[in-house]
Structure formats: structure tokens, C-alpha cells
Design a protein around this motif. Structure first.
Motif, PDB file in Angstrom:
ATOM      1  N   VAL A 154       1.982  -1.126  -6.164  1.00 39.78           N
ATOM      2  CA  VAL A 154       1.041  -1.880  -5.325  1.00 39.78           C
ATOM      3  C   VAL A 154       1.303  -3.375  -5.431  1.00 39.78           C
ATOM      4  CG1 VAL A 154      -1.381  -2.511  -5.043  1.00 39.78           C
ATOM      5  CG2 VAL A 154      -0.750  -0.111  -5.290  1.00 39.78           C
ATOM      6  N   THR A 155       1.516  -3.871  -6.655  1.00 42.05           N
ATOM      7  CA  THR A 155       1.785  -5.300  -6.817  1.00 42.05           C
ATOM      8  C   THR A 155       3.113  -5.694  -6.168  1.00 42.05           C
ATOM      9  OG1 THR A 155       2.671  -4.810  -9.024  1.00 42.05           O
ATOM     10  CG2 THR A 155       0.406  -5.623  -8.896  1.00 42.05           C
ATOM     11  N   GLY A 157       4.389  -4.260  -3.485  1.00 45.13           N
ATOM     12  CA  GLY A 157       4.124  -4.305  -2.050  1.00 45.13           C
ATOM     13  C   GLY A 157       3.390  -5.572  -1.646  1.00 45.13           C
ATOM     14  N   ALA A 158       2.404  -5.979  -2.450  1.00 47.38           N
ATOM     15  CA  ALA A 158       1.639  -7.196  -2.140  1.00 47.38           C
ATOM     16  C   ALA A 158       2.531  -8.431  -2.226  1.00 47.38           C
ATOM     17  CB  ALA A 158       0.453  -7.322  -3.087  1.00 47.38           C
ATOM     18  N   MET A 182      -1.984 -11.068  -8.910  1.00 51.35           N
ATOM     19  CA  MET A 182      -0.875 -10.136  -9.108  1.00 51.35           C
ATOM     20  C   MET A 182      -0.392 -10.169 -10.553  1.00 51.35           C
ATOM     21  SD  MET A 182      -0.545  -8.593  -6.289  1.00 51.35           S
ATOM     22  CE  MET A 182      -2.316  -8.815  -6.124  1.00 51.35           C
ATOM     23  N   SER A 217      -0.143   3.223  -0.894  1.00 52.39           N
ATOM     24  CA  SER A 217       0.231   2.011  -1.629  1.00 52.39           C
ATOM     25  C   SER A 217       0.571   0.872  -0.674  1.00 52.39           C
ATOM     26  CB  SER A 217       1.427   2.294  -2.538  1.00 52.39           C
ATOM     27  OG  SER A 217       1.132   3.292  -3.478  1.00 52.39           O
ATOM     28  N   ILE A 218       1.319   1.168   0.370  1.00 56.14           N
ATOM     29  CA  ILE A 218       1.686   0.134   1.340  1.00 56.14           C
ATOM     30  C   ILE A 218       0.439  -0.404   2.028  1.00 56.14           C
ATOM     31  CG2 ILE A 218       2.902  -0.302   3.505  1.00 56.14           C
ATOM     32  CD1 ILE A 218       4.993   1.759   2.570  1.00 56.14           C
ATOM     33  N   SER A 221      -1.489  -2.544  -0.407  1.00 54.52           N
ATOM     34  CA  SER A 221      -0.827  -3.822  -0.665  1.00 54.52           C
ATOM     35  C   SER A 221      -1.120  -4.832   0.449  1.00 54.52           C
ATOM     36  CB  SER A 221       0.683  -3.616  -0.788  1.00 54.52           C
ATOM     37  OG  SER A 221       0.995  -2.730  -1.836  1.00 54.52           O
ATOM     38  N   ILE A 224      -4.704  -6.065   0.263  1.00 55.98           N
ATOM     39  CA  ILE A 224      -4.951  -7.082  -0.758  1.00 55.98           C
ATOM     40  C   ILE A 224      -4.674  -8.474  -0.197  1.00 55.98           C
ATOM     41  CG2 ILE A 224      -4.085  -8.013  -2.938  1.00 55.98           C
ATOM     42  CD1 ILE A 224      -3.727  -5.137  -3.898  1.00 55.98           C
ATOM     43  N   THR A 272      -3.242  -2.884   7.915  1.00 60.01           N
ATOM     44  CA  THR A 272      -3.884  -2.144   6.832  1.00 60.01           C
ATOM     45  C   THR A 272      -4.602  -0.900   7.336  1.00 60.01           C
ATOM     46  OG1 THR A 272      -4.199  -4.184   5.565  1.00 60.01           O
ATOM     47  CG2 THR A 272      -5.577  -2.298   4.960  1.00 60.01           C
TER      48      THR A 272
END
Length: 360
Positions: A154-155, A157-158, A182, A217-218, A221, A224, A272
Motif C-alpha cells: 500500500v505504501t 502504491g501511494a 508513509m 491495494s491500488i 493507495s 490515501i 479510487t
């Protein structure tokens, strides 16, 4: 299948390296942030002095008594000047040109820091990706088997999404606001949530496992980044450009305009909603194959659905006349909080069919 410890060790090393690179990027971005604050203050002061010079010159030309420029300035608020400043007159114009050159030099210096931040972020993203790939190769599976790996993905992707979205120079001041959470997630994931590389539990050995988790997850991300943009939009609305006051005004000063931040939040939320929603649908299909039902109001399912509803509600409110203000942005911030709540509290505290955090 036995775990390849060499790959697992290199994955951990890449994780630590990415963390250090992000930390360096954060430090440089903070220095850039402070420098931009100084540049903005200096430019506003220079602009105000030029206005005073112009007012003084105009008053001298139009007064029959031949009043001087300094006399015209006397009619203005002298409290803006301290004891170290002379009142501006016509002779100060040349000094103003020199000041403009100095400001340009300061801005060019700040721009170099912004470029360094961007370069370090991209380097961190690459090393971050290497950590994820090696983690998967070490156990010959997709690296989504526990909460540590999920935070890792996740991090990534962000940060990758933010690196792509914040390439425009006026948006690079946002890096401290993106990197800080992050880094906090990575630190917590690498310390409290860390789990050794191992095969996944039998319940996750499914064709749908990588498809469902990667899609969620995408979507998460991107969500966020959207939530952070809305949070900064609220700060900018509270502290309008050119009218900042107090501590929070100083913090908000380098930020882009409210319109720019709102557009960034909206455009990322547009991605999103469908991506995160598709992840939920894929999870329902997997649930039917694994548990014989599409939906069972499991805590993870429920909070994920609420999060998606909030993001969709934000888009609807943002497009509705009368809601295109802070109210819509607050919905997006609540969606971000709900997502973080789902990531940690639901996975770590609440027992359910999705309790595969790998913490025990």
C-alpha cells in the motif's frame, strides 16, 4: 516449499534502504518547504514596497504643492516598517531590481531542493519495489500474505502514485505531507507488524488472492493520496492565500491554491472509487468460491464497503451544487480515516474471516 533466505534477507535490506531514502527525501523536502516560506514572505514584502513606491511617486506628480514621495508614504501605515528599514522613495527602485535578482537566486536554490526531493522519491520507489519483488520471490508467491506485506504494498502504491502526480513544480511542496505518514506506516510495519517470509496459509492459496488484494491495494493507495489532498485543501480554505495568520498560517503558506488541491483530491478519488469498488467485487466472487456466499457482513467486508460508500459519497457531494466546499472535502477525509481504521483496527483487533495479519 522452503523459503529462499537469501531473497528474504535482500528484501529486508531493500526495505531498510527505501526507508532511509524516503527519510532523506523528507528532510530535504522540509528544508525546501521552509525556504519557500522565506521566498514567499520576501516576494510579498517586495511587492508591497513597490506599491508604496508607486503610490508615493504618483502622489508627488499630482500634488500642486510638490509633495515628495516620502510624504506620500507618510500617509500610509508606517507600522509595516521596522527601525532597520528606510521609507521607500524613487531612489529605491534600483535597490528593488537587485532585490528581485536575489529573490530569483533564492527561488532557484529552493527549486534545486525540490528536484532533489523528486529524484530521491523515485529512487526510493524503485528500491521499495525491489523489496516487494524479492519478498514474493523468497516464498514463491505474491507478497500479500500478512499485514506487514500489505503495508509494504500500500505504501509503495501511494508513493509511486504521488511521485507521478506531484511532478508539477507547484505541487512539490506537498511532499512533506505525503512522505511523513508513509514513513510512519513503514516504520510501524517494519517494527511492530514484521513477519518472516513464509508460505501463505491454505485459505489464501487461491487464484483470486493476488487479483483481489492487488486491486484493493491500488484503490487504497490512490485513496490515501486523495484524502491527504482534501486535508490540505481544508487547511488552505482555513488559511486563504495571502491572508494566512498565526502558526497554521505559516504552515499553510507554501501550499498550492485551494482550487489546485481540491482538483487533485477529486481527480484521484475518481480513480479510487471504481478500482477500490472492483476490489470489493472481486473479493465477493472469491468469498463465494471459498465460503459459499458472496457477502457475509464480515467486519473487514463491512468497513471496506463503508469506505467505498464514503469515497463515492465524496464524488457525489463534490459534483452537487451547494456541496462544493469544505463539506465534500470532510467526507473524503472521513473516508481516509475509515480506511486507516480498517487497515489496523479491523486486522489487528477484531476477529473475522479476514484475520490473516500474520501477527501471532
Amino acid at each position: 516449499m522452503p523459503v529462499n533466505q537469501t531473497y528474504a534477507t535482500f528484501s529486508d535490506t531493500a526495505f531498510a534502504s527505501a526507508f532511509i531514502i524516503y527519510a532523506l527525501a523528507l528532510i530535504i523536502s522540509l528544508v525546501y518547504y521552509v525556504k519557500i516560506q522565506g521566498v514567499i514572505d520576501a516576494r510579498r514584502e517586495a511587492s508591497r514596497v513597490k506599491e508604496l513606491v508607486g503610490t508615493g511617486t504618483g502622489a508627488g506628480a499630482g500634488t500642486a504643492g510638490g509633495s515628495t514621495a516620502a510624504g506620500a508614504v507618510d500617509a500610509l501605515d508606517r507600522d509595516h516598517f521596522n527601525d532597520d528599514h528606510d521609507l521607500p522613495g524613487a531612489a529605491d527602485i534600483n535597490d528593488g531590481l537587485v532585490a528581485d535578482e536575489a529573490l530569483e537566486a533564492r527561488q532557484a536554490s529552493a527549486r534545486k531542493l525540490a528536484n532533489m526531493t523528486q529524484t530521491l522519491v523515485w529512487l526510493g520507489v524503485i528500491v521499495h519495489l525491489v523489496s516487494i519483488v524479492l519478498r514474493g520471490l523468497s516464498a514463491d508467491r505474491f507478497p500479500f500474505g500478512n499485514l506487514y506485506e500489505y503495508v509494504l504494498v500500500v505504501t509503495f502504491g501511494a508513493m509511486a502514485g504521488a511521485a507521478f502526480l506531484l511532478q508539477r513544480p507547484q505541487l512539490r511542496v506537498m511532499w512533506p505531507w505525503v512522505i511523513t505518514p508513509m514513513i510512519a506506516l513503514l516504520f510501524y510495519g517494519g517494527t511492530e507488524l514484521y513477519a518472516d517470509s513464509a508460505p501463505v496459509v491454505p485459505a489464501l492459496q487461491s487464484f483470486w488472492f493476488p487479483i483481489h488484494v492487488s486491486t484493493v491495494s491500488i484503490g487504497g493507495s490512490i485513496g490515501i493520496v486523495s484524502g491527504i489532498a482534501s486535508l490540505l485543501y481544508l487547511l488552505r480554505m482555513w488559511q486563504p492565500k495571502g491572508r494566512e495568520k498565526g502558526f497554521f498560517g505559516a504552515v499553510a503558506k507554501p501550499l498550492p491554491s485551494a482550487k489546485t488541491l481540491d482538483n487533485l483530491a477529486y481527480k484521484t478519488a475518481i480513480w479510487t472509487v471504481p478500482v477500490f469498488g472492483l476490489g470489493i467485487i472481486l473479493g465477493a466472487i472469491w468469498a463465494e468460491a471459498a465460503w459459499g456466499r458472496f457477502w457475509g457482513w464480515d467486519p473487514k467486508e463491512t468497513v471496506s464497503f463503508i469506505t467505498w460508500i464514503l469515497y463515492a459519497g465524496y464524488l457525489h457531494a463534490r459534483a452537487t451544487v451547494g456541496w462544493r466546499d469544505t463539506r465534500a472535502a470532510w467526507i473524503n477525509v472521513v473516508a481516509l480515516v475509515t480506511m486507516v481504521f480498517n487497515l489496523f483496527f479491523i486486522n489487528m483487533v477484531v476477529s473475522g474471516l479476514h484475520s490473516y495479519a500474520g501477527l501471532n
